[in-house]
Design a protein around this motif. Structure first.
Motif, PDB file in Angstrom:
ATOM      1  N   LYS A 179     -49.727 -81.042 -63.054  1.00 11.26           N
ATOM      2  CA  LYS A 179     -49.028 -82.614 -63.068  1.00 11.26           C
ATOM      3  C   LYS A 179     -48.320 -82.063 -62.102  1.00 11.26           C
ATOM      4  CE  LYS A 179     -50.742 -85.323 -66.451  1.00 11.26           C
ATOM      5  NZ  LYS A 179     -50.179 -85.373 -67.897  1.00 11.26           N
ATOM      6  N   LEU A 261     -50.202 -88.373 -56.442  1.00 14.11           N
ATOM      7  CA  LEU A 261     -49.982 -88.728 -57.892  1.00 14.11           C
ATOM      8  C   LEU A 261     -48.881 -89.038 -57.728  1.00 14.11           C
ATOM      9  CD1 LEU A 261     -50.588 -85.583 -60.549  1.00 14.11           C
ATOM     10  CD2 LEU A 261     -52.127 -87.738 -60.080  1.00 14.11           C
ATOM     11  N   ARG A 265     -48.764 -93.590 -58.369  1.00 10.59           N
ATOM     12  CA  ARG A 265     -48.013 -94.276 -59.374  1.00 10.59           C
ATOM     13  C   ARG A 265     -46.615 -95.271 -58.879  1.00 10.59           C
ATOM     14  NH1 ARG A 265     -43.787 -91.041 -61.914  1.00 10.59           N
ATOM     15  NH2 ARG A 265     -42.873 -91.026 -59.132  1.00 10.59           N
ATOM     16  N   ASN A 291     -46.924 -88.522 -62.463  1.00 11.01           N
ATOM     17  CA  ASN A 291     -48.164 -89.259 -62.730  1.00 11.01           C
ATOM     18  C   ASN A 291     -47.637 -90.426 -63.497  1.00 11.01           C
ATOM     19  OD1 ASN A 291     -47.566 -88.049 -64.710  1.00 11.01           O
ATOM     20  ND2 ASN A 291     -50.037 -88.891 -65.608  1.00 11.01           N
ATOM     21  N   SER A 352     -54.420 -89.699 -62.455  1.00  9.80           N
ATOM     22  CA  SER A 352     -54.629 -88.775 -62.155  1.00  9.80           C
ATOM     23  C   SER A 352     -55.162 -88.343 -60.884  1.00  9.80           C
ATOM     24  CB  SER A 352     -56.046 -88.697 -63.616  1.00  9.80           C
ATOM     25  OG  SER A 352     -57.436 -89.065 -62.650  1.00  9.80           O
ATOM     26  N   SER A 353     -55.817 -87.728 -60.205  1.00  8.01           N
ATOM     27  CA  SER A 353     -56.249 -86.956 -58.754  1.00  8.01           C
ATOM     28  C   SER A 353     -57.185 -88.538 -59.288  1.00  8.01           C
ATOM     29  CB  SER A 353     -55.896 -85.800 -58.718  1.00  8.01           C
ATOM     30  OG  SER A 353     -56.807 -85.452 -59.707  1.00  8.01           O
TER      31      SER A 353
END
Ligand code: PLP
Length: 387
Positions: A179, A261, A265, A291, A352-353
């Motif tokens: 991350k 990310l 978020r 994230n 997550s991606s």
């Protein structure tokens, strides 16, 4: 289904599954054997070690494959204490994962443990750290990022203070890896733990970075695998998976992975904060994983929210995955000085991606409607949802 619980675990990346699959079928050789089948496994393990080393910016020989993040954490603590038996003190924090704190308390009798407190933002004080280290301190172990709140500790500074004081430094980077960038070469870290399932490898594979020259004693003793640092026939398929996941994570981080990310978020967080009155963000907004969003909603039981969201196909967490199922307030929230009420109304949203903007918009609508429902039912008296 929409999955926003990526701090608990992640989906295995299709390229990771593809890379490991030959080692679950035709390529079943033991890496310690001398014929071609075994040599190919041996090379696959060596290649994966290079990929993980590049991910952490270490030397390949500083990477020890383990079965999970828990084993990596256990090994670092065991190693430091066993390699320096005259030193019986360790410094840690009040917000560590149980893989650190429970191991230190349960398995190493006679060990003295100092737990550093955190402030309301969830961050330790470096002054407290300096004051806590003693001549008999073997190890300082501080998690890089908290699995529940995503709050990050000042690891570079803490590792430097520890090095100057003569103790060893371990960081549990299980929830940080993949991350945010990790560069062990520019720090004073002696041991660092990672776990594959937190960044799109399967469960059951981890690694421990052990700095060249750091005092080391293995936890698992037997064969000479991993250069004597961890006995047991190598889990070749899982190791290959960890290597591939590390390579993909390196690429993502080099391609604005953090920004991507935090974009998702922040879109989710802003929408919830704008549309749900009485929403509070927990922990530092500055020093946290890109994230993770940790929020409390006034007059909402997070357990109820989880159940209603699940009914609508949305996976979120209250507390960490390991403590789901109990209604005890999170010890992390308590350590940050929050009330039981605020702790019990808190949820963790971790992207997550693999998440999309559309999923974020849908998730926001689901959470808003669930919170409204819980609050409206609550105003008619206590309500308990069952799972
Ligand atoms: N450390 C942290 C911060 C974690 O979040 C976890 C898993 O939730 C672990 C350690 C344990 O890792 P594993 O599940 O690979 O044993």
């Amino acid at each position: 289904m929409i999955y926003l619980d990526n701090n608990a675990t992640t989906r295995v990346h299709s390229e990771v599954a593809k890379a490991m699959s030959p080692f679950l079928s035709d390529e079943y050789g033991n890496p310690s054997t001398g014929y071609d089948l075994g040599r190919r496994s041996n090379k696959a393990v060596a290649d994966a070690r290079n990929q993980v080393a590049e991910f952490l910016n270490s030397d390949p020989e500083e990477i020890v494959f383990t079965s999970c993040g828990t084993e990596s954490d256990n090994t670092a603590i065991f190693s430091a204490i066993t390699a320096m038996p005259e030193k019986r003190h360790i410094v840690t924090t009040s917000i560590e994962h149980s893989a650190v704190i429970a191991f230190a308390k349960a398995v190493l009798p006679g060990l003295e443990i100092t737990e550093l407190p955190v402030n309301e933002e969830g961050i330790i004080s470096l002054e407290d750290l300096k004051a806590a280290i003693r001549p008999d301190t073997a190890l300082v172990t501080i998690m890089w990022a908290n699995n529940e709140t995503g709050v990050c500790q000042p690891i570079q500074e803490a590792s430097l203070i520890t090095r100057e004081s003569g103790a060893l430094f371990h960081t549990d980077a299980v929830n940080a890896a993949g991350k945010i960038p990790i560069d062990v070469s520019s720090s004073s870290i002696d041991f660092l733990s990672i776990s594959g399932h937190k960044f799109h490898a399967p469960k059951g594979i981890g690694a421990l970075y052990v700095r060249n020259g750091a005092p080391y004693k293995p936890l698992l003793i037997g064969g000479n695998q991993e250069d004597g640092k961890r006995a047991g026939t190598e889990a070749v398929a899982q190791i290959v998976a960890l290597g591939k996941a590390s390579e993909l994570a390196t690429e993502r981080l080099n391609d604005q992975g953090q920004e991507k990310l935090s974009y998702l978020r922040d879109a989710l967080e802003q929408s919830l904060m704008n549309n749900i009155k009485g929403t509070h963000r927990n922990g530092s907004s500055r020093f946290r994983l890109p994230n993770t969003s940790h929020l409390s909603f006034d007059n909402v039981d997070a357990g109820d929210l989880l159940i209603l969201a699940n009914d609508k196909g949305l996976c979120i967490a209250s507390g960490s995955a390991c403590s789901t199922g109990t209604r005890d307030p999170s010890r992390i929230m308590k350590a940050m000085g929050h009330t039981d009420e605020r702790a019990l109304s808190s949820v963790r949203l971790s992207v997550s991606s693999m998440n999309t903007k559309q999923e974020i918009e849908e998730s926001s609508q689901i959470i808003i409607s669930c919170v409204e429902k819980i609050r409206s039912l609550r105003s008619d008296g206590p309500v308990i949802f069952s799972s």
